[in-house]
Write a protein that holds these residues in place. Sequence first.
Motif, short mmCIF file in Angstrom:
data_model
loop_
_atom_site.label_atom_id
_atom_site.label_comp_id
_atom_site.label_asym_id
_atom_site.label_seq_id
_atom_site.Cartn_x
_atom_site.Cartn_y
_atom_site.Cartn_z
N SER A 80 0.83 -1.21 0.00
CA SER A 80 0.00 0.00 0.00
C SER A 80 0.86 1.26 0.00
O SER A 80 0.62 2.19 -0.78
CB SER A 80 -0.93 0.00 1.22
OG SER A 80 -1.79 -1.10 1.20
N LEU A 81 1.87 1.29 0.84
CA LEU A 81 2.75 2.45 0.90
C LEU A 81 3.57 2.60 -0.39
O LEU A 81 3.80 3.72 -0.86
CB LEU A 81 3.69 2.34 2.10
CG LEU A 81 3.02 2.44 3.48
CD1 LEU A 81 4.04 2.22 4.58
CD2 LEU A 81 2.33 3.79 3.66
N THR A 82 3.98 1.47 -0.96
CA THR A 82 4.72 1.52 -2.22
C THR A 82 3.85 2.08 -3.34
O THR A 82 4.28 2.91 -4.14
CB THR A 82 5.22 0.12 -2.60
OG1 THR A 82 6.06 -0.38 -1.56
CG2 THR A 82 6.00 0.16 -3.91
N GLY A 83 2.59 1.62 -3.41
CA GLY A 83 1.67 2.13 -4.42
C GLY A 83 1.41 3.62 -4.26
O GLY A 83 1.35 4.37 -5.25
N LEU A 84 1.30 4.07 -3.02
CA LEU A 84 1.09 5.50 -2.76
C LEU A 84 2.29 6.33 -3.22
O LEU A 84 2.12 7.40 -3.83
CB LEU A 84 0.84 5.71 -1.26
CG LEU A 84 0.55 7.14 -0.81
CD1 LEU A 84 -0.72 7.66 -1.46
CD2 LEU A 84 0.42 7.19 0.71
N ARG A 85 3.48 5.83 -2.98
CA ARG A 85 4.68 6.57 -3.39
C ARG A 85 4.84 6.55 -4.91
O ARG A 85 5.30 7.55 -5.50
CB ARG A 85 5.91 5.98 -2.70
CG ARG A 85 5.87 6.14 -1.19
CD ARG A 85 7.01 5.46 -0.49
NE ARG A 85 8.26 6.15 -0.71
CZ ARG A 85 9.36 5.93 0.01
NH1 ARG A 85 9.34 5.06 0.99
NH2 ARG A 85 10.47 6.59 -0.24
N LEU A 98 2.36 6.49 -7.06
CA LEU A 98 1.36 7.45 -7.53
C LEU A 98 1.85 8.88 -7.36
O LEU A 98 1.70 9.71 -8.27
CB LEU A 98 0.05 7.24 -6.78
CG LEU A 98 -1.10 8.18 -7.13
CD1 LEU A 98 -1.48 8.02 -8.60
CD2 LEU A 98 -2.31 7.93 -6.23
N ALA A 99 2.45 9.16 -6.22
CA ALA A 99 2.99 10.51 -5.99
C ALA A 99 4.13 10.81 -6.96
O ALA A 99 4.26 11.94 -7.45
CB ALA A 99 3.48 10.63 -4.55
N CYS A 125 2.63 11.79 -10.27
CA CYS A 125 2.08 13.15 -10.20
C CYS A 125 3.19 14.19 -10.30
O CYS A 125 2.99 15.26 -10.89
CB CYS A 125 1.29 13.33 -8.91
SG CYS A 125 -0.22 12.33 -8.81
N MET A 179 5.65 13.46 2.49
CA MET A 179 4.92 12.21 2.36
C MET A 179 5.86 11.01 2.46
O MET A 179 5.50 9.97 3.03
CB MET A 179 4.17 12.17 1.04
CG MET A 179 3.15 11.03 0.95
SD MET A 179 2.53 10.79 -0.70
CE MET A 179 3.96 10.06 -1.48
N THR A 180 7.08 11.15 1.93
CA THR A 180 8.07 10.08 2.05
C THR A 180 8.41 9.82 3.52
O THR A 180 8.48 8.67 3.96
CB THR A 180 9.35 10.46 1.28
OG1 THR A 180 9.03 10.62 -0.11
CG2 THR A 180 10.40 9.38 1.41
N CYS A 221 5.47 8.07 5.06
CA CYS A 221 5.41 6.65 4.67
C CYS A 221 6.44 5.83 5.44
O CYS A 221 6.13 4.72 5.91
CB CYS A 221 5.61 6.52 3.16
SG CYS A 221 4.22 7.10 2.15
#
Length: 255
Positions: A20-25, A27-28, A31, A91-92, A95
């Motif tokens: 989950s955290l890998t996917g969020l990073r 995505l960021a 962006c 955010m990093t 995470c």
Amino acid sequence: MSALGPGQIAARRRPGLILSLTGLRILAGFCLAWPLAALVAQTGVGLRADGDRALFEGGGYLLLEVLRVRGGELEAVARGLLPVVALGLLMTAACNDTLLVGLNLHGRLTLRELVARASGRLPPLVVLGGGTALGQFLLIMAGAIALGSVPEYLARPVATTAAQASIWLVVAVAVGALGGFSDIVKASLVRHDARLVEALSLAFKCWRHRPIRASFGWLPYAALFVAAALLAGKVAEVVDVARPGAWRVGLGFLV
């Protein structure tokens, strides 16, 4: 939930949290990179059959040309992205904080409790990350100054090159050791629920007991990361997403 005992912390215990955290990073990262990629695509690079590979062929001539033609626009976009970069760094840190807290806990994780525990550790981790980055930057600047002071002997070019390489080697060791020490402090912050000063003291005790392992314990994982990156690059070269086939695009994305 309770803290795990010594030797019980393992990444395999929380695969869902890690993914989950890998996917969020990821995505960021998309962006952050999308505005720059869109601007480069306007140069016509994206319309070529071989995609952005052309930027790096022939010694990177096309990349230099894009920077020459669109340099001002790229600089303007980069300035506009500075707040996004700052948010990405925050955010990093968040995470990493969440991951450390999640790995340190035993039992089923609930989002509310995980966020509550992680948010309490975030400010000292941000301060620590900023201090570590500043320290590493100062070490690199000191290395650059020392490099400029090395006399260049025309009759002994090998000796000059060896001296310069030695300086960069010392700088790299110092930067890596500082990063390793910072990781120990992060673990102390979360593991012992300590304040920043207490975590620094605990990390120093750990470093004094095992200096090599505390400073360079990350080296095996870094070697695995480099090997994985080289393998991914080779696989991406073999797959060649520029050729037709949806499976190539899917596999290239996964790689």
